[in-house]
Design a protein around this motif. Structure first.
Motif, short mmCIF file in Angstrom:
data_model
loop_
_atom_site.label_atom_id
_atom_site.label_comp_id
_atom_site.label_asym_id
_atom_site.label_seq_id
_atom_site.Cartn_x
_atom_site.Cartn_y
_atom_site.Cartn_z
N HIS A 124 0.86 -1.19 0.00
CA HIS A 124 0.00 0.00 0.00
C HIS A 124 0.90 1.24 0.00
CE1 HIS A 124 0.56 1.04 4.34
NE2 HIS A 124 0.75 -0.26 4.45
N ALA A 176 -4.26 -15.88 -4.39
CA ALA A 176 -5.25 -15.66 -5.45
C ALA A 176 -4.84 -16.22 -6.81
CB ALA A 176 -5.53 -14.17 -5.59
N GLU A 196 -9.87 -5.50 -3.01
CA GLU A 196 -9.31 -6.65 -3.71
C GLU A 196 -9.78 -6.71 -5.16
OE1 GLU A 196 -8.94 -11.53 -3.23
OE2 GLU A 196 -10.06 -10.34 -1.76
N ARG A 197 -11.04 -6.38 -5.42
CA ARG A 197 -11.55 -6.48 -6.79
C ARG A 197 -10.89 -5.46 -7.72
NH1 ARG A 197 -16.13 -2.91 -7.72
NH2 ARG A 197 -16.62 -1.70 -5.84
N VAL A 229 -1.69 -3.84 -3.86
CA VAL A 229 -2.87 -4.62 -3.54
C VAL A 229 -3.92 -3.75 -2.85
CG1 VAL A 229 -1.65 -6.82 -3.45
CG2 VAL A 229 -1.87 -5.48 -1.37
N HIS A 230 -3.49 -2.66 -2.20
CA HIS A 230 -4.42 -1.68 -1.62
C HIS A 230 -3.96 -0.30 -2.07
CE1 HIS A 230 -6.40 0.95 1.30
NE2 HIS A 230 -7.24 -0.03 1.52
N PHE A 282 -7.69 -4.37 -7.42
CA PHE A 282 -6.38 -4.92 -7.74
C PHE A 282 -6.50 -6.08 -8.73
CE2 PHE A 282 -3.37 -8.39 -6.71
CZ PHE A 282 -2.24 -7.83 -7.28
N ASP A 283 -7.48 -6.95 -8.51
CA ASP A 283 -7.67 -8.09 -9.40
C ASP A 283 -7.99 -7.63 -10.82
OD1 ASP A 283 -8.08 -11.10 -9.64
OD2 ASP A 283 -9.99 -10.34 -10.40
N GLN A 329 -0.93 -12.24 -0.96
CA GLN A 329 -2.09 -12.00 -1.81
C GLN A 329 -1.93 -12.68 -3.17
OE1 GLN A 329 -4.82 -10.18 -1.02
NE2 GLN A 329 -5.81 -9.89 -3.01
N GLN A 349 2.89 -8.96 2.46
CA GLN A 349 1.47 -8.83 2.17
C GLN A 349 1.16 -9.06 0.70
OE1 GLN A 349 -1.08 -8.25 4.43
NE2 GLN A 349 -2.52 -8.52 2.73
N TYR A 357 -8.42 -4.19 3.03
CA TYR A 357 -7.79 -4.98 1.96
C TYR A 357 -8.86 -5.69 1.14
CZ TYR A 357 -2.88 -4.65 3.50
OH TYR A 357 -1.60 -4.22 3.80
N ALA A 358 -9.81 -6.32 1.82
CA ALA A 358 -10.84 -7.08 1.12
C ALA A 358 -11.70 -6.17 0.24
CB ALA A 358 -11.72 -7.81 2.12
#
Length: 210
Positions: A45, A143, A114-115, A94-95, A117-118, A139, A135, A110-111
């Motif tokens: 992050h 994933a 997540e979408r 990731v964040h 970052f994905d 992740q 971290q 983070y959750a």
């Protein structure tokens, strides 16, 4: 098929859902670089790996150390702050949102991102995922590989190794704040070796968005 764009910063126009930044910080540090890259460098992050002031991932204010120095040595990064040019390399977190006092995100935060970052990872569809720090490595392994349960997240041991993922080659790196000359050299040598190899054979089934 690759996404084509001339824009280096946030080429996919992602808009994360909240702004909890300090007044003098960017609300978020979205992905930056070549959207057609084969190498995707992934950090944690902005408060940990930089960019809260410039909006560019891994910008700690010092181009002579850390990830930016590594990328410059490898020939991926040219130009000066605050708007470097990246070729065959994309940077993201990731964040991506910045948080007060550079505090780390909570598991829920983070959750929540997540979408985003994905979506960025799948849009880039790189061959090589370079995960920086514990971290980001956790992740990516959780994933995008089947190896998370078999891998001990001891970053000093994982540093500059190669792990096969679902259509990706993952290269974990220890947190750059802890690099010494030997860790820098190991990262440089590993990525140089991959770059000079026929690394495109690492790519399996395509993972494009949609």
């Amino acid at each position: 098929m690759k996404h084509l764009s001339d824009r280096q910063s946030n080429p996919f126009g992602l808009r994360p859902p909240f702004d909890r930044s300090d007044a003098d910080a960017k609300p978020a540090v979205p992905g930056y670089g070549d959207p057609n890259a084969d190498f995707h460098v992934i950090g944690d992050h902005p408060g940990r790996h930089g960019g809260t002031a410039s909006g560019v991932p891994f910008d700690t204010g010092d181009d002579e150390s850390g990830v930016r120095s590594l990328l410059r040595t490898l020939g991926f990064l040219t130009g000066d702050r605050p708007d470097p040019e990246l070729d065959n390399c994309f940077l993201s977190y990731v964040h991506m949102c910045t948080l007060p006092d550079d505090r780390p995100p909570t598991p829920e935060e983070y959750a929540r991102l997540e979408r985003f970052f994905d979506a960025e990872l799948r849009a880039i569809n790189a061959h090589i995922l370079v995960s920086v720090g514990e971290q980001a490595t956790a992740q990516v392994l959780e994933a995008y590989t089947t190896q998370r349960s078999r891998v001990d997240l001891e970053m000093a041991t994982l540093h500059a190794t190669e792990l096969r993922g679902r259509g990706f080659l993952v290269v974990p790196l220890a947190d750059p704040r802890h690099w010494d000359e030997s860790l820098f050299d190991a990262a440089r040598d590993r990525l140089t070796s991959i770059h000079e190899s026929d690394y495109r054979q690492t790519k399996g089934v395509a993972t494009l968005v949609g």
